[in-house]
Every structure is written in C-alpha cells, then in structure tokens.
Design an enzyme around this catalytic site. Structure first.
Site, PDB file in Angstrom:
ATOM      1  N   SER A 149       0.853  -1.193   0.000  1.00  0.00           N
ATOM      2  CA  SER A 149       0.000   0.000   0.000  1.00  0.00           C
ATOM      3  C   SER A 149       0.887   1.241   0.000  1.00  0.00           C
ATOM      4  CB  SER A 149      -0.863  -0.012   1.266  1.00  0.00           C
ATOM      5  OG  SER A 149      -1.417   1.259   1.548  1.00  0.00           O
ATOM      6  N   TYR A 162      -4.002  -0.674   9.861  1.00  0.00           N
ATOM      7  CA  TYR A 162      -3.739  -0.834   8.420  1.00  0.00           C
ATOM      8  C   TYR A 162      -2.308  -0.398   8.098  1.00  0.00           C
ATOM      9  CZ  TYR A 162      -4.677  -0.748   3.369  1.00  0.00           C
ATOM     10  OH  TYR A 162      -4.646  -0.984   2.014  1.00  0.00           O
TER      11      TYR A 162
HETATM   12  P1  NAP Z   1     -11.901  -4.913  -1.599  1.00  0.00           P
HETATM   13  O1  NAP Z   1     -12.660  -4.661  -2.844  1.00  0.00           O
HETATM   14  O2  NAP Z   1     -12.505  -4.623  -0.274  1.00  0.00           O
HETATM   15  O3  NAP Z   1     -11.311  -6.379  -1.648  1.00  0.00           O
HETATM   16  C1  NAP Z   1     -10.728  -7.001  -0.536  1.00  0.00           C
HETATM   17  C2  NAP Z   1     -10.732  -8.487  -0.766  1.00  0.00           C
HETATM   18  O4  NAP Z   1     -10.199  -9.160   0.394  1.00  0.00           O
HETATM   19  C3  NAP Z   1     -12.152  -9.012  -0.964  1.00  0.00           C
HETATM   20  O5  NAP Z   1     -12.146 -10.066  -1.886  1.00  0.00           O
HETATM   21  C4  NAP Z   1     -12.476  -9.519   0.417  1.00  0.00           C
HETATM   22  O6  NAP Z   1     -13.503 -10.478   0.465  1.00  0.00           O
HETATM   23  C5  NAP Z   1     -11.152 -10.135   0.793  1.00  0.00           C
HETATM   24  N1  NAP Z   1     -11.118 -10.440   2.217  1.00  0.00           N
HETATM   25  C6  NAP Z   1     -11.126  -9.570   3.246  1.00  0.00           C
HETATM   26  N2  NAP Z   1     -11.167 -10.238   4.406  1.00  0.00           N
HETATM   27  C7  NAP Z   1     -11.206 -11.563   4.096  1.00  0.00           C
HETATM   28  C8  NAP Z   1     -11.275 -12.749   4.850  1.00  0.00           C
HETATM   29  N3  NAP Z   1     -11.339 -12.747   6.188  1.00  0.00           N
HETATM   30  N4  NAP Z   1     -11.295 -13.939   4.211  1.00  0.00           N
HETATM   31  C9  NAP Z   1     -11.257 -13.979   2.857  1.00  0.00           C
HETATM   32  N5  NAP Z   1     -11.192 -12.885   2.082  1.00  0.00           N
HETATM   33  C10 NAP Z   1     -11.169 -11.686   2.686  1.00  0.00           C
HETATM   34  O7  NAP Z   1     -10.596  -3.992  -1.603  1.00  0.00           O
HETATM   35  P2  NAP Z   1      -9.378  -3.870  -2.612  1.00  0.00           P
HETATM   36  O8  NAP Z   1      -9.086  -2.443  -2.705  1.00  0.00           O
HETATM   37  O9  NAP Z   1      -9.587  -4.660  -3.844  1.00  0.00           O
HETATM   38  O10 NAP Z   1      -8.227  -4.530  -1.712  1.00  0.00           O
HETATM   39  C11 NAP Z   1      -7.396  -5.589  -2.155  1.00  0.00           C
HETATM   40  C12 NAP Z   1      -6.024  -5.420  -1.516  1.00  0.00           C
HETATM   41  O11 NAP Z   1      -5.434  -4.197  -2.010  1.00  0.00           O
HETATM   42  C13 NAP Z   1      -6.054  -5.269   0.009  1.00  0.00           C
HETATM   43  O12 NAP Z   1      -4.952  -5.928   0.562  1.00  0.00           O
HETATM   44  C14 NAP Z   1      -5.939  -3.776   0.197  1.00  0.00           C
HETATM   45  O13 NAP Z   1      -5.409  -3.450   1.450  1.00  0.00           O
HETATM   46  C15 NAP Z   1      -4.994  -3.434  -0.918  1.00  0.00           C
HETATM   47  N6  NAP Z   1      -4.944  -2.035  -1.316  1.00  0.00           N
HETATM   48  C16 NAP Z   1      -6.029  -1.393  -1.826  1.00  0.00           C
HETATM   49  C17 NAP Z   1      -5.911  -0.071  -2.226  1.00  0.00           C
HETATM   50  C18 NAP Z   1      -7.038   0.699  -2.826  1.00  0.00           C
HETATM   51  O14 NAP Z   1      -6.884   1.892  -3.063  1.00  0.00           O
HETATM   52  N7  NAP Z   1      -8.176   0.109  -3.100  1.00  0.00           N
HETATM   53  C19 NAP Z   1      -4.700   0.602  -2.086  1.00  0.00           C
HETATM   54  C20 NAP Z   1      -3.618  -0.088  -1.550  1.00  0.00           C
HETATM   55  C21 NAP Z   1      -3.740  -1.400  -1.181  1.00  0.00           C
HETATM   56  P3  NAP Z   1     -15.052 -10.004   0.636  1.00  0.00           P
HETATM   57  O15 NAP Z   1     -15.469  -9.436  -0.682  1.00  0.00           O
HETATM   58  O16 NAP Z   1     -15.726 -11.262   1.013  1.00  0.00           O
HETATM   59  O17 NAP Z   1     -15.055  -8.974   1.745  1.00  0.00           O
END
Ligand code: NAP
Length: 257
Positions: A149, A162
C-alpha cells in the site's frame, strides 16, 4: 516454448480475495497472460470465475475465511491436488478499519493485522514449502506477490492497524525474499495507489477527501483494478526472475509528489 518472457501459459496462480476489486483485476490479468487461476474467496466468486474462464484458461474456487491461519495449509493442498502444483501466490485479501488513533480498539487492531499480515505470512509459508520442493525438481521458479500500500511508505491517518500491517508487508516481503531467493522463489510486492474499490468507497464518497486525493495524483484519476494487473503479470513472470524484495508502486505518480 514461448519467446514472450511475460507468458504465463502452464502456470498455476492462486489469488486471495479474488471475488472483487484488485484481486479480481489481478486474477483476470494473470488469466489473460495464460495462467490457470485458483480463486480464493469467502464471498461469491462467480463473476471472477466467468471472467477468468472467458480467457480460455482453467479456474478453481476455494472458499476460505482468511481471518485466521487455519485454512492456509488446506488451500495449498487443494490447489496441488487440483492442478498438480502451485507456481504463483498473490496475497491480495485485506481489510481496513478507520478510527482516530485515540479511540482505536484492540478488536480493530487484531482483525486487520490477522488478515493483512499474519495470514499473508502463513499462506506464503505454506506455498513456499510446496514451491521449494517443486522448483528444485523442475527448474522453475515460484513467485509470491504481496499487495502492499502507499501506507507501506507513509503514515496515513485514522488507520493505525492498516498502516502497521502494510508497513509489515513491506518488511516481510524483503525477509521472505532474503530467505527464499536461493531456494527458487521470487518474493515481491505491489503498492497500489488510490484504486476505486470497496476498500476506498468511504474516501470516494467523502467530497473533501476525494478532491484532496485527486489533486495530489499526477494522473488526476483514481486507479482501476486493471491498472494493477500488468505489475502482477510482470512480477509473476520469468521477466522478473532477478527482481527480489521489491515494492513496486502502481500509483499514478502519488509517491512522486
Ligand atoms: P476490496 O474490494 O474490499 O477487496 C478485498 C478483498 O479481500 C475481498 O475479496 C475480500 O472479500 C477479501 N477479504 C477480506 N477479508 C477476508 C477474509 N477474512 N477472508 C477472505 N477474504 C477476505 O478492496 P481492494 O481495494 O480490492 O483490496 C485488495 C487489496 O489491495 C487489500 O490488501 C488492500 O489493502 C490493498 N490495497 C487497496 C488499495 C485501494 O486503493 N483500493 C490501495 C492499496 C492497497 P469479501 O469481498 O468477502 O469482503
């Protein structure tokens, strides 16, 4: 044998949290590069499965709750039983909890650290135990790609667990690279900038924060999950065989400001 160093045909990739957001974008990009994809998700992954299979590769779904390390060994075993091996692990599943540091609860600390850091490590360990045996027999390299991140580099605000978890992902990426590089595994990370997903829905909905964020991004737009796919393909491919412990920012220029 393909002459394209980014070709992933014949590779088996596993992506956690692949039902939506960045995980879905990465799963699709890996499929487009020719890899079969294991979709690990706790929610309905049928949309990702259709997108992946439309690329003409195989998919397999493993339902798992990654809030504890309990399913880690089973996930790797089921992958190997299904496809014979595991080449690429993308540790994408992650959560965020927002609250002032003065009021932050132990529950919000533990929940985030468990998914984002503890499970990331123990799933990597389970995958690496398989990959080290497989790669030494077959001369192939295993690939682990962690999703870090901007808060691997910066402090953030109102997200203490986080920030701690993603800073930890940066350190662990380097530690695992140090220990496993000589065992035939590349360990690297991608640090996404501000990507439009569920994770950032609250920020996008906050008019002031949304404007402040967009003003700072040289690209002038939120990233799309597909923007992360190219970096994931690169780090999963032969083209990255000498890249180790690197944290690749894909951020529209955010860190360049
Ligand atoms: P998201 O749409 O909320 O996706 C998160 C994913 O993780 C979803 O598939 C979620 O499943 C899964 N997850 C969370 N807790 C879980 C659990 N206990 N067991 C199984 N699966 C679980 O968010 P995203 O932005 O795509 O995030 C993906 C990664 O990128 C994360 O590590 C996040 O920290 C990182 N990230 C995101 C951003 C951004 O700007 N969006 C920036 C930097 C880093 P559910 O759908 O079932 O909740």
């Amino acid at each position: 044998m393909s002459r394209n160093p980014f070709d992933l045909e014949g590779r088996i990739a596993l992506v956690t949290g692949a039902n939506t957001g960045i995980g879905q974008g990465i799963a699709l990009a890996l499929a487009k590069a020719g890899s079969d994809v294991v979709i690990v998700a706790r929610s309905d992954p049928s949309e990702t499965r259709s997108l992946v299979e439309a690329e003409g590769v195989r998919s397999h779904v493993i339902k798992a709750d990654l809030s504890s390390i309990e399913p880690c060994a089973r996930i790797v075993e089921e992958t190997v039983e299904t496809f014979g091996k595991l080449d690429i692990l993308v540790n994408n599943a992650g959560i965020i909890r927002r609250e002032d540091a003065l009021d932050f609860s132990e529950e919000d600390w533990d929940a985030v650290m468990d998914v984002n850091l503890k499970v990331l490590f123990f799933l990597s360990q389970a995958a690496a135990r398989h990959m080290t045996g497989w790669t030494s027999q077959n001369g192939e390299r295993g690939k682990i790609v962690n999703i870090a991140s901007m808060l691997t580099f910066q402090g953030g605000i109102r997200v203490p667990s986080y920030t701690a978890s993603k800073s930890g992902v940066g350190g662990l990426t380097k530690l695992m690279a140090n220990e496993w590089a000589a065992k035939g595994i590349n360990v690297n990370a991608i640090a996404p900038g501000y990507i439009a997903t569920n994770n950032t829905a609250a920020l996008q909905a906050d008019e002031t924060r949304n404007r402040q964020i967009l003003e700072r991004i040289p690209e002038g737009r939120w990233g799309d999950p597909a923007d992360i796919g190219g970096a994931a393909v690169f780090l999963s491919s032969k083209a990255a065989n000498y890249v180790q412990g690197h944290i690749l920012a894909v951020d529209g220029g955010w860190l360049a400001r």
